[in-house]
Design a protein around this motif. Structure first.
Motif, mmCIF file in Angstrom:
data_model
loop_
_atom_site.group_PDB
_atom_site.id
_atom_site.type_symbol
_atom_site.label_atom_id
_atom_site.label_comp_id
_atom_site.label_asym_id
_atom_site.label_seq_id
_atom_site.Cartn_x
_atom_site.Cartn_y
_atom_site.Cartn_z
ATOM 1 N N UNK A 60 91.913 -75.818 -10.870
ATOM 2 C CA UNK A 60 90.447 -75.819 -10.914
ATOM 3 C C UNK A 60 89.849 -74.773 -11.844
ATOM 4 N N UNK A 61 90.644 -73.872 -12.387
ATOM 5 C CA UNK A 61 90.099 -72.797 -13.221
ATOM 6 C C UNK A 61 89.364 -73.364 -14.434
ATOM 7 N N UNK A 62 88.163 -72.848 -14.687
ATOM 8 C CA UNK A 62 87.351 -73.271 -15.820
ATOM 9 C C UNK A 62 87.155 -72.105 -16.785
ATOM 10 N N UNK A 63 86.795 -72.421 -18.007
ATOM 11 C CA UNK A 63 86.538 -71.382 -19.000
ATOM 12 C C UNK A 63 85.277 -70.616 -18.629
ATOM 13 N N UNK A 64 85.383 -69.312 -18.613
ATOM 14 C CA UNK A 64 84.252 -68.429 -18.338
ATOM 15 C C UNK A 64 83.718 -67.917 -19.678
ATOM 16 N N UNK A 65 82.535 -68.384 -20.117
ATOM 17 C CA UNK A 65 82.036 -67.982 -21.440
ATOM 18 C C UNK A 65 81.756 -66.493 -21.571
ATOM 19 N N UNK A 66 81.651 -65.800 -20.441
ATOM 20 C CA UNK A 66 81.378 -64.359 -20.493
ATOM 21 C C UNK A 66 82.663 -63.527 -20.605
ATOM 22 N N UNK A 67 83.802 -64.186 -20.512
ATOM 23 C CA UNK A 67 85.081 -63.484 -20.519
ATOM 24 C C UNK A 67 85.700 -63.486 -21.910
ATOM 25 N N UNK A 68 86.375 -62.405 -22.260
ATOM 26 C CA UNK A 68 87.089 -62.317 -23.526
ATOM 27 C C UNK A 68 88.561 -62.632 -23.275
ATOM 28 N N UNK A 69 89.003 -63.793 -23.721
ATOM 29 C CA UNK A 69 90.373 -64.237 -23.465
ATOM 30 C C UNK A 69 91.340 -63.731 -24.537
ATOM 31 N N UNK A 70 92.585 -63.561 -24.132
ATOM 32 C CA UNK A 70 93.634 -63.150 -25.060
ATOM 33 C C UNK A 70 94.065 -64.344 -25.916
ATOM 34 N N UNK A 71 94.932 -64.091 -26.896
ATOM 35 C CA UNK A 71 95.359 -65.173 -27.770
ATOM 36 C C UNK A 71 96.343 -66.104 -27.063
ATOM 37 N N UNK A 72 96.692 -67.187 -27.751
ATOM 38 C CA UNK A 72 97.461 -68.274 -27.147
ATOM 39 C C UNK A 72 98.897 -67.907 -26.796
ATOM 40 N N UNK A 73 99.367 -66.756 -27.242
ATOM 41 C CA UNK A 73 100.738 -66.335 -26.919
ATOM 42 C C UNK A 73 100.790 -65.413 -25.705
ATOM 43 N N UNK A 74 99.634 -65.049 -25.185
ATOM 44 C CA UNK A 74 99.566 -64.118 -24.049
ATOM 45 C C UNK A 74 99.997 -64.814 -22.760
ATOM 46 N N UNK A 75 100.271 -64.057 -21.700
ATOM 47 C CA UNK A 75 100.565 -64.676 -20.401
ATOM 48 C C UNK A 75 99.449 -65.623 -19.974
ATOM 49 N N UNK A 76 99.796 -66.640 -19.209
ATOM 50 C CA UNK A 76 98.851 -67.687 -18.852
ATOM 51 C C UNK A 76 97.585 -67.150 -18.205
ATOM 52 N N UNK A 77 97.695 -66.112 -17.399
ATOM 53 C CA UNK A 77 96.532 -65.571 -16.696
ATOM 54 C C UNK A 77 95.537 -64.920 -17.643
ATOM 55 N N UNK A 78 95.981 -64.553 -18.839
ATOM 56 C CA UNK A 78 95.114 -63.847 -19.784
ATOM 57 C C UNK A 78 94.503 -64.770 -20.834
ATOM 58 N N UNK A 79 95.093 -65.935 -21.063
ATOM 59 C CA UNK A 79 94.580 -66.824 -22.092
ATOM 60 C C UNK A 79 93.653 -67.890 -21.504
ATOM 61 N N UNK A 80 93.055 -68.694 -22.371
ATOM 62 C CA UNK A 80 92.139 -69.743 -21.941
ATOM 63 C C UNK A 80 92.805 -70.662 -20.913
ATOM 64 N N UNK A 81 92.142 -70.938 -19.786
ATOM 65 C CA UNK A 81 92.746 -71.826 -18.784
ATOM 66 C C UNK A 81 92.808 -73.268 -19.275
#
Length: 249
Positions: free
Chosen positions: A155-176
């Motif tokens: 159910x996790x959605x993109x939070x526009x207020x959050x700064x996500x890590x790049x696509x190689x980062x751990x799943x919890x840190x990158x775009x859901x």
């Protein structure tokens, strides 16, 4: 893959296509198997370009009929394991590939774009085989996809207020993405996105192998530089440029 370079390809331009009539034996995947999850990223701003690409007038997976039937068979197998396919891209209008070319040459590289290309300048993506001006996707025989664990919380959605890590980062840190952890996000142009990348975990590698094996049982071939990209040999042909329109119920 974003695009697979093919030496010679004839581009057939169809100036208009109704929502119910598709050319060249194409079908809407929802009409073949509505249980397959779809997240057609190039119809949204959630992609490496940061906006919908030309020709994506609807978030619908369109494929050649044979491809759709084989995907249905894959889905039926996965359903017994509480898994589902999730489609990121299917048929791609030829104009969308040209849109990617223009994007790569615009002289800008934003932080949001770098999330997808953390180590490779966008101007190098063509030379390294990640993008090409002619794509096998435009034949209707190539696909970008992943697996979804139906027993997990997706159910996790993109939070526009959050700064996500790049696509190689751990799943919890990158775009859901609401899917299993394959070790990178979708469209990650990095060595970690190569299917057999040695730098991912044992569990991530197992998921990739599971996806490749399920697709291979129906004749699909994976592209070694992108764990998400598959094609069905012999099902393609000429490339098309008709836009993807909304499907009528």
């Amino acid at each position: 893959m974003k695009s697979l370079l093919i030496a010679v390809i004839a581009i057939t331009t169809v100036t208009s296509a109704s929502a119910q009539s598709l050319p060249g034996g194409f079908v809407y995947l929802r009409d073949v198997d509505p249980t397959i999850i779809q997240d057609i990223r190039y119809a949204t701003s959630n992609n490496f370009v940061g906006r919908p690409l030309a020709g994506y007038n609807a978030g619908e997976c369109v494929v050649k009929q044979e491809v759709g039937l084989r995907l249905k068979a894959v889905q039926q197998e996965l359903a017994t394991q509480s898994l589902s396919l999730k489609m990121f891209d299917c048929y791609r209008p030829a104009r969308a590939s040209l849109d990617m070319v223009k994007w790569s040459q615009n002289g800008r590289e934003t932080a949001a774009e770098r999330r997808y290309n953390p180590r490779i300048p966008k101007t190098e993506l063509f030379r390294l085989g990640y993008i090409a001006s002619h794509s096998q996707h435009s034949t209707g025989a190539a696909l970008d996809l992943t697996l979804v664990d139906l027993k997990a919380d997706n159910a996790a959605k993109i939070d526009p207020s959050r700064s996500y890590a790049d696509c190689t980062a751990p799943a919890a840190a990158r775009l859901p993405e609401g899917s299993v952890d394959m070790g990178t996000g979708y469209d990650c142009t990095d060595a970690m996105g190569h299917t057999a990348a040695p730098s991912i975990t044992k569990e991530q590698r197992a998921w990739r192998k599971r996806l490749v094996a399920a697709m291979a049982r129906q004749g699909f071939v994976n592209y070694s530089k992108e764990w998400w990209h598959f094609s069905l040999p012999g099902a393609g042909g000429a490339a098309y440029d008709f836009p993807i329109q909304p499907r009528r119920n």
